[in-house]
Write a protein that holds these residues in place. Structure first.
Motif, mmCIF file in Angstrom:
data_model
loop_
_atom_site.group_PDB
_atom_site.id
_atom_site.type_symbol
_atom_site.label_atom_id
_atom_site.label_comp_id
_atom_site.label_asym_id
_atom_site.label_seq_id
_atom_site.Cartn_x
_atom_site.Cartn_y
_atom_site.Cartn_z
ATOM 1 N N GLN A 14 -9.478 -39.289 1.877
ATOM 2 C CA GLN A 14 -9.324 -37.991 2.543
ATOM 3 C C GLN A 14 -8.098 -37.239 2.045
ATOM 4 N N TRP A 49 -9.550 -27.948 8.030
ATOM 5 C CA TRP A 49 -8.684 -28.848 8.791
ATOM 6 C C TRP A 49 -8.236 -28.204 10.102
ATOM 7 N N LYS A 52 -11.348 -28.383 12.937
ATOM 8 C CA LYS A 52 -11.944 -29.678 13.277
ATOM 9 C C LYS A 52 -12.367 -29.774 14.735
ATOM 10 N N ALA A 56 -15.581 -31.657 16.637
ATOM 11 C CA ALA A 56 -15.149 -33.001 17.049
ATOM 12 C C ALA A 56 -16.031 -33.601 18.145
ATOM 13 N N SER A 112 -12.218 -33.225 6.354
ATOM 14 C CA SER A 112 -11.766 -32.883 7.700
ATOM 15 C C SER A 112 -12.714 -33.415 8.774
ATOM 16 N N ILE A 113 -14.029 -33.339 8.510
ATOM 17 C CA ILE A 113 -14.998 -33.884 9.461
ATOM 18 C C ILE A 113 -14.925 -35.407 9.469
ATOM 19 N N ASP A 115 -12.400 -37.165 8.872
ATOM 20 C CA ASP A 115 -11.157 -37.572 9.519
ATOM 21 C C ASP A 115 -11.357 -37.815 11.011
ATOM 22 N N ILE A 116 -12.231 -37.034 11.632
ATOM 23 C CA ILE A 116 -12.521 -37.215 13.056
ATOM 24 C C ILE A 116 -13.146 -38.580 13.292
ATOM 25 N N THR A 344 -8.066 -35.093 17.812
ATOM 26 C CA THR A 344 -8.421 -34.009 16.909
ATOM 27 C C THR A 344 -7.843 -32.687 17.379
ATOM 28 N N THR A 348 -5.385 -30.542 15.242
ATOM 29 C CA THR A 348 -5.702 -29.151 14.915
ATOM 30 C C THR A 348 -4.514 -28.243 15.211
#
Length: 401
Positions: A14, A49, A52, A56, A112-113, A115-116, A344, A348
């Motif tokens: 990531q 980012w 998100k 989320a 970014s997705i 990462d959730i 998240t 954010t």
């Protein structure tokens, strides 16, 4: 150990698109003769980012049982990042800058997705006493990815060209993708995270926003990097304008600097776990001021390579400590019932808070010059220290895992 290794590699992958954008892309654009203003606004490629939180709850809620709660998202997203990196290796950047920027944007969107989902996996795995160390894994993995794409690849590009560097990128991205296939997630009944509805998410977020000291916490998360991004956004173009080559900048900023950042992130995790989350954050915020003065000092003269290297190492070392300490603090404030979504939201706020400094750093540098811009960044960096005073009073009053 398999879970922790997988977390490390996922966070690493990531960090690749973002590391390329913040370190390699400014150098590449400046070499192509792009203005400082456009370089500053190129950071808008990281817009996903900031958004998100919009998707989320979907990541927390929708998944395919036969694949796995987190793997349902991780496998397709990791695969799409692989495809993007593979495609980038065939693009002539000077001839197709818009297409290239689009690929970087899609990679940031996927990362970014993802990462959730990875944060959700971390919440499933990490215990309360592991917060400092676990966030060190998160930050170190992410920064290794940034080191590769923003440091090593910038240096390598001087010898092979930018297109060939993406062969290394998609090869790295393939590793966690392979490891994900046999990975066995915990069943939903054995995890702390419960299946939630969108209404549940809203209720818990509302309760969290009503907790004591929450406004101070939000402002702290939003401003702790504002001054830094004002300076860092233009420090690499400043080095280019000072006569240093892309190879030198890539080696110093991306390799030496990111290496120091990784060490700092590990130290920050140890400090947060041993001294406590609040004390660790206090200490790292104070130390963070030292390298910012060093970067400003560089603008008062023609800096030597030695000075630039020392300032770069200090900037990344103390910055790494602060990042880990802040992420541990954010996880400390999370309501575990909606862990991934709540974290998240805080993440954010963190991204939104520091992004304007990057966006407008180019305009300010063109208007007032590097020296005054860096001085402004130092002044802004005192705001988080002021916010820590009331936050200390609310210790243990927010959600704690």
């Amino acid at each position: 150990m398999y879970s922790f290794s997988l977390l490390l590699l996922l966070y690493l992958s990531q960090g690749i698109p973002f590391g390329f954008q913040v370190t390699a892309l400014p150098v590449l654009l400046r070499q192509l003769g792009i203005s400082l203003t456009i370089i500053g606004f190129s950071s808008i490629l990281a817009l996903p980012w900031m958004l998100k939180i919009l998707w989320a709850p979907m990541v927390d809620r929708f998944w395919i049982k036969k694949i796995g709660r987190r793997k349902s998202w991780l496998i397709p997203l990791q695969s799409l990042m692989f495809i993007c990196a593979f495609s980038a290796s065939y693009i002539h950047i000077a001839s197709n800058p818009v297409l290239f920027a689009g690929i970087i944007f899609v990679m940031n969107l996927c990362a970014s997705i993802q990462d959730i989902a990875v944060d959700g996996l971390a919440i499933d795995v990490l215990k309360e006493q592991d917060l400092g160390y676990g966030n060190a894994i998160q930050v170190v993995g992410y920064k290794i990815g940034m080191l590769v794409s923003g440091g090593f690849l910038v240096w390598l590009s001087s010898y092979t060209g930018w297109q060939y560097t993406f062969i290394i990128v998609y090869s790295i991205i393939a590793i966690p993708l392979i490891l994900l296939v046999p990975y066995k997630e915990k069943t939903l009944s054995n995890t702390k995270v419960q299946f939630i509805t969108f209404t549940d998410v809203l209720v818990h977020l509302k309760n969290g926003m009503a907790s004591k000291g929450i406004l101070f916490i939000i402002f702290l998360i939003a401003t702790y990097k504002s001054g830094e991004t004002l300076i860092d956004g233009m420090f690499k173009p400043f080095l280019v304008d000072s006569g240093f080559t892309a190879s030198q900048i890539g080696l110093w900023q991306g390799v030496y600097g990111m290496g120091a950042s990784i060490v700092g992130s590990i130290i920050g995790g140890i400090v947060s776990s041993r001294l406590g989350i609040i004390k660790g954050l206090w200490l790292t915020l104070i130390f963070r001021l030292v390298p910012l003065f060093g970067e400003w000092y560089c603008t008062t003269m023609v800096p030597s390579p030695t000075v630039v290297i020392l300032v770069t190492i200090a900037e990344h070392l103390f910055g790494g400590m602060l990042t880990t300490a802040m992420f541990a603090f954010m996880m400390y404030c999370v309501d575990s019932v909606i862990g991934a979504t709540h974290y998240t939201l805080l993440a954010t706020i963190e991204v939104i808070g520091k992004s304007p400094g990057m966006w407008f750093s180019g305009i300010l540098a063109d208007t007032i010059g590097y020296s005054y811009l860096f001085a402004l960044g130092i002044v802004v960096s005192f705001i988080p220290l002021v916010l820590m005073v009331p936050i200390k009073k609310f210790n243990n009053t927010t959600y704690v895992r």
